[in-house]
Motif scaffolding. Structure first.
Motif, PDB file in Angstrom:
ATOM      1  N   ASN A   1     -82.928 -12.472  33.658  1.00  8.71           N
ATOM      2  CA  ASN A   1     -83.055 -13.924  33.710  1.00  8.71           C
ATOM      3  C   ASN A   1     -82.079 -14.481  34.733  1.00  8.71           C
ATOM      4  O   ASN A   1     -80.932 -14.786  34.404  1.00  8.71           O
ATOM      5  CB  ASN A   1     -82.796 -14.538  32.329  1.00  8.71           C
ATOM      6  CG  ASN A   1     -83.218 -16.001  32.278  1.00  8.71           C
ATOM      7  OD1 ASN A   1     -83.227 -16.693  33.290  1.00  8.71           O
ATOM      8  ND2 ASN A   1     -83.583 -16.469  31.087  1.00  8.71           N
ATOM      9  N   PRO A   2     -82.499 -14.616  35.992  1.00  4.32           N
ATOM     10  CA  PRO A   2     -81.588 -15.093  37.043  1.00  4.32           C
ATOM     11  C   PRO A   2     -80.918 -16.417  36.726  1.00  4.32           C
ATOM     12  O   PRO A   2     -79.754 -16.632  37.080  1.00  4.32           O
ATOM     13  CB  PRO A   2     -82.500 -15.204  38.266  1.00  4.32           C
ATOM     14  CG  PRO A   2     -83.608 -14.246  38.006  1.00  4.32           C
ATOM     15  CD  PRO A   2     -83.831 -14.275  36.519  1.00  4.32           C
ATOM     16  N   ASP A   3     -81.636 -17.330  36.055  1.00  2.00           N
ATOM     17  CA  ASP A   3     -81.069 -18.642  35.789  1.00  2.00           C
ATOM     18  C   ASP A   3     -79.843 -18.541  34.878  1.00  2.00           C
ATOM     19  O   ASP A   3     -78.866 -19.270  35.055  1.00  2.00           O
ATOM     20  CB  ASP A   3     -82.129 -19.543  35.153  1.00  2.00           C
ATOM     21  CG  ASP A   3     -81.726 -21.009  35.132  1.00  2.00           C
ATOM     22  OD1 ASP A   3     -81.276 -21.511  36.179  1.00  2.00           O
ATOM     23  OD2 ASP A   3     -81.848 -21.637  34.071  1.00  2.00           O
ATOM     24  N   GLU A   4     -79.871 -17.625  33.918  1.00  2.00           N
ATOM     25  CA  GLU A   4     -78.721 -17.434  33.047  1.00  2.00           C
ATOM     26  C   GLU A   4     -77.597 -16.699  33.765  1.00  2.00           C
ATOM     27  O   GLU A   4     -76.423 -16.956  33.532  1.00  2.00           O
ATOM     28  CB  GLU A   4     -79.134 -16.679  31.785  1.00  2.00           C
ATOM     29  CG  GLU A   4     -79.994 -17.495  30.839  1.00  2.00           C
ATOM     30  CD  GLU A   4     -80.300 -16.754  29.554  1.00  2.00           C
ATOM     31  OE1 GLU A   4     -80.023 -15.538  29.490  1.00  2.00           O
ATOM     32  OE2 GLU A   4     -80.813 -17.385  28.618  1.00  2.00           O
ATOM     33  N   VAL A   5     -77.952 -15.787  34.662  1.00  2.56           N
ATOM     34  CA  VAL A   5     -76.936 -15.030  35.394  1.00  2.56           C
ATOM     35  C   VAL A   5     -76.101 -15.967  36.261  1.00  2.56           C
ATOM     36  O   VAL A   5     -74.875 -15.862  36.309  1.00  2.56           O
ATOM     37  CB  VAL A   5     -77.583 -13.942  36.266  1.00  2.56           C
ATOM     38  CG1 VAL A   5     -76.549 -13.281  37.172  1.00  2.56           C
ATOM     39  CG2 VAL A   5     -78.246 -12.884  35.382  1.00  2.56           C
ATOM     40  N   VAL A   6     -76.743 -16.908  36.962  1.00  2.35           N
ATOM     41  CA  VAL A   6     -76.016 -17.750  37.907  1.00  2.35           C
ATOM     42  C   VAL A   6     -75.401 -18.982  37.264  1.00  2.35           C
ATOM     43  O   VAL A   6     -74.603 -19.666  37.908  1.00  2.35           O
ATOM     44  CB  VAL A   6     -76.922 -18.196  39.084  1.00  2.35           C
ATOM     45  CG1 VAL A   6     -77.527 -17.002  39.786  1.00  2.35           C
ATOM     46  CG2 VAL A   6     -78.018 -19.152  38.627  1.00  2.35           C
ATOM     47  N   TYR A   7     -75.748 -19.290  36.020  1.00  7.48           N
ATOM     48  CA  TYR A   7     -75.181 -20.470  35.359  1.00  7.48           C
ATOM     49  C   TYR A   7     -73.662 -20.360  35.369  1.00  7.48           C
ATOM     50  O   TYR A   7     -73.088 -19.342  34.975  1.00  7.48           O
ATOM     51  CB  TYR A   7     -75.715 -20.584  33.942  1.00  7.48           C
ATOM     52  CG  TYR A   7     -75.220 -21.797  33.186  1.00  7.48           C
ATOM     53  CD1 TYR A   7     -75.387 -23.072  33.711  1.00  7.48           C
ATOM     54  CD2 TYR A   7     -74.594 -21.667  31.951  1.00  7.48           C
ATOM     55  CE1 TYR A   7     -74.943 -24.197  33.030  1.00  7.48           C
ATOM     56  CE2 TYR A   7     -74.141 -22.783  31.256  1.00  7.48           C
ATOM     57  CZ  TYR A   7     -74.326 -24.040  31.798  1.00  7.48           C
ATOM     58  OH  TYR A   7     -73.869 -25.154  31.127  1.00  7.48           O
ATOM     59  N   PHE A   8     -72.975 -21.433  35.794  1.00  4.35           N
ATOM     60  CA  PHE A   8     -71.559 -21.328  36.121  1.00  4.35           C
ATOM     61  C   PHE A   8     -70.671 -20.971  34.931  1.00  4.35           C
ATOM     62  O   PHE A   8     -69.584 -20.423  35.120  1.00  4.35           O
ATOM     63  CB  PHE A   8     -71.065 -22.627  36.777  1.00  4.35           C
ATOM     64  CG  PHE A   8     -70.925 -23.793  35.832  1.00  4.35           C
ATOM     65  CD1 PHE A   8     -69.710 -24.065  35.235  1.00  4.35           C
ATOM     66  CD2 PHE A   8     -71.999 -24.618  35.561  1.00  4.35           C
ATOM     67  CE1 PHE A   8     -69.561 -25.134  34.374  1.00  4.35           C
ATOM     68  CE2 PHE A   8     -71.861 -25.700  34.696  1.00  4.35           C
ATOM     69  CZ  PHE A   8     -70.644 -25.963  34.101  1.00  4.35           C
ATOM     70  N   GLN A   9     -71.096 -21.237  33.711  1.00  2.00           N
ATOM     71  CA  GLN A   9     -70.280 -20.886  32.552  1.00  2.00           C
ATOM     72  C   GLN A   9     -70.456 -19.430  32.125  1.00  2.00           C
ATOM     73  O   GLN A   9     -69.692 -18.944  31.286  1.00  2.00           O
ATOM     74  CB  GLN A   9     -70.597 -21.822  31.386  1.00  2.00           C
ATOM     75  CG  GLN A   9     -70.092 -23.251  31.597  1.00  2.00           C
ATOM     76  CD  GLN A   9     -70.241 -24.108  30.361  1.00  2.00           C
ATOM     77  OE1 GLN A   9     -71.048 -23.827  29.486  1.00  2.00           O
ATOM     78  NE2 GLN A   9     -69.453 -25.168  30.278  1.00  2.00           N
ATOM     79  N   ASN A  10     -71.447 -18.747  32.677  1.00  2.00           N
ATOM     80  CA  ASN A  10     -71.670 -17.340  32.356  1.00  2.00           C
ATOM     81  C   ASN A  10     -71.059 -16.476  33.449  1.00  2.00           C
ATOM     82  O   ASN A  10     -71.597 -16.394  34.549  1.00  2.00           O
ATOM     83  CB  ASN A  10     -73.169 -17.041  32.228  1.00  2.00           C
ATOM     84  CG  ASN A  10     -73.812 -17.809  31.090  1.00  2.00           C
ATOM     85  OD1 ASN A  10     -73.137 -18.213  30.153  1.00  2.00           O
ATOM     86  ND2 ASN A  10     -75.112 -18.009  31.169  1.00  2.00           N
ATOM     87  N   GLN A  11     -69.934 -15.846  33.180  1.00  2.00           N
ATOM     88  CA  GLN A  11     -69.271 -14.964  34.135  1.00  2.00           C
ATOM     89  C   GLN A  11     -69.837 -13.559  33.991  1.00  2.00           C
ATOM     90  O   GLN A  11     -69.772 -12.959  32.915  1.00  2.00           O
ATOM     91  CB  GLN A  11     -67.760 -14.970  33.907  1.00  2.00           C
ATOM     92  CG  GLN A  11     -67.133 -16.353  34.021  1.00  2.00           C
ATOM     93  CD  GLN A  11     -67.280 -16.937  35.415  1.00  2.00           C
ATOM     94  OE1 GLN A  11     -66.824 -16.354  36.394  1.00  2.00           O
ATOM     95  NE2 GLN A  11     -67.922 -18.091  35.519  1.00  2.00           N
ATOM     96  N   SER A  12     -70.378 -13.032  35.072  1.00  2.00           N
ATOM     97  CA  SER A  12     -71.113 -11.767  35.007  1.00  2.00           C
ATOM     98  C   SER A  12     -70.286 -10.637  34.400  1.00  2.00           C
ATOM     99  O   SER A  12     -70.773  -9.847  33.590  1.00  2.00           O
ATOM    100  CB  SER A  12     -71.590 -11.377  36.405  1.00  2.00           C
ATOM    101  OG  SER A  12     -72.558 -12.281  36.877  1.00  2.00           O
ATOM    102  N   ALA A  13     -69.014 -10.538  34.782  1.00  2.00           N
ATOM    103  CA  ALA A  13     -68.194  -9.413  34.340  1.00  2.00           C
ATOM    104  C   ALA A  13     -67.960  -9.406  32.841  1.00  2.00           C
ATOM    105  O   ALA A  13     -67.708  -8.349  32.256  1.00  2.00           O
ATOM    106  CB  ALA A  13     -66.854  -9.421  35.085  1.00  2.00           C
ATOM    107  N   SER A  14     -68.044 -10.579  32.189  1.00  2.00           N
ATOM    108  CA  SER A  14     -67.795 -10.664  30.755  1.00  2.00           C
ATOM    109  C   SER A  14     -69.046 -10.999  29.957  1.00  2.00           C
ATOM    110  O   SER A  14     -68.972 -11.146  28.734  1.00  2.00           O
ATOM    111  CB  SER A  14     -66.708 -11.715  30.472  1.00  2.00           C
ATOM    112  OG  SER A  14     -67.108 -12.995  30.972  1.00  2.00           O
ATOM    113  N   ASP A  15     -70.192 -11.109  30.621  1.00  2.00           N
ATOM    114  CA  ASP A  15     -71.443 -11.455  29.947  1.00  2.00           C
ATOM    115  C   ASP A  15     -72.216 -10.172  29.653  1.00  2.00           C
ATOM    116  O   ASP A  15     -72.634  -9.470  30.579  1.00  2.00           O
ATOM    117  CB  ASP A  15     -72.272 -12.387  30.834  1.00  2.00           C
ATOM    118  CG  ASP A  15     -73.467 -12.975  30.103  1.00  2.00           C
ATOM    119  OD1 ASP A  15     -73.932 -12.352  29.121  1.00  2.00           O
ATOM    120  OD2 ASP A  15     -73.948 -14.048  30.501  1.00  2.00           O
ATOM    121  N   PRO A  16     -72.427  -9.831  28.389  1.00  2.00           N
ATOM    122  CA  PRO A  16     -73.126  -8.571  28.067  1.00  2.00           C
ATOM    123  C   PRO A  16     -74.552  -8.519  28.591  1.00  2.00           C
ATOM    124  O   PRO A  16     -75.110  -7.434  28.755  1.00  2.00           O
ATOM    125  CB  PRO A  16     -73.086  -8.519  26.533  1.00  2.00           C
ATOM    126  CG  PRO A  16     -72.856  -9.936  26.094  1.00  2.00           C
ATOM    127  CD  PRO A  16     -72.024 -10.570  27.180  1.00  2.00           C
TER     128      PRO A  16
END
Length: 206
Positions: A120-135
């Motif tokens: 889900n690209p939209d959730e990946v790029v959302y500014f509150q979701n940091q990739s390194a800490s998002d499972p």
């Protein structure tokens, strides 16, 4: 700065060390080569207050990120940009802001993660979701992250009706780049402009 043919060949050969990279070779501009920051001033020239979104989307050597569009009650709604903030700008006034180096670094990680098949690209790029800490994102972060080589800075304003006149707003920006990796072109050098393939965020039902 343009890499030599020898350097490009070495990047192709070195890519075989990694499994399932989403790129045809290792990047010439790596993640930490060109730390970048944007300072901007947003000026409302109208006599009424406006809510304005400032957006930034990035490109690496291989892909450029374009947010998708979803239809909500027949109204097109843009999906999230890689960086976006909403500002309330009073009439005849100016406000300033900064897109920090670490935020654009996160945009580089997000782009590589999306290209690597994150669902889900939209959730990946959302500014509150940091990739390194998002499972949801971590399994899709590739072992090599290309650095950003281009940025699209934009404005977005919501209007109550299509007939309303667009807000008259001015955006001025200064982009600062630190040449950590020695990749910036000096005057007279040929620029490396690979014309990255656009990657559109695809709406996913939630």
């Amino acid at each position: 700065r343009r890499p030599s043919q020898t350097q490009l060949r070495d990047l192709v050969q070195a890519a075989h060390v990694y499994q399932r990279l989403p790129f045809s070779r290792l990047p010439w501009v790596e993640r930490d080569d060109l730390p970048t920051e944007i300072d901007f001033v947003l000026e409302n020239l109208d006599s009424v207050s406006h809510e304005i979104d400032v957006t930034v989307n990035g490109a690496n050597e291989f892909h450029e990120y374009f947010p998708g569009i979803v239809q909500v009650a027949l109204t097109p709604v843009p999906m999230h940009a890689q960086w976006e903030r909403r500002y309330t700008v009073p009439a005849k006034s100016r406000i300033s802001g900064t897109v920090r180096e670490e935020e654009l670094d996160e945009a580089a990680v997000d782009l590589a993660t999306v290209v690597n098949g994150a669902p889900n690209p939209d959730e990946v790029v959302y500014f509150q979701n940091q990739s390194a800490s998002d499972p949801r994102s971590r399994p899709y972060i590739p072992p090599v992250i290309p650095g950003l080589i281009a940025l699209r800075l934009g404005l977005r304003a919501e209007q109550a009706a299509p007939a309303l006149q667009a807000p008259e707003v001015l955006l001025e920006a200064t982009v600062g780049v630190r040449d950590v990796g020695g990749k910036l072109a000096s005057q007279g050098d040929a620029l490396f402009s690979p014309n990255p393939r656009a990657f559109h965020a695809i709406p996913v039902a939630r």
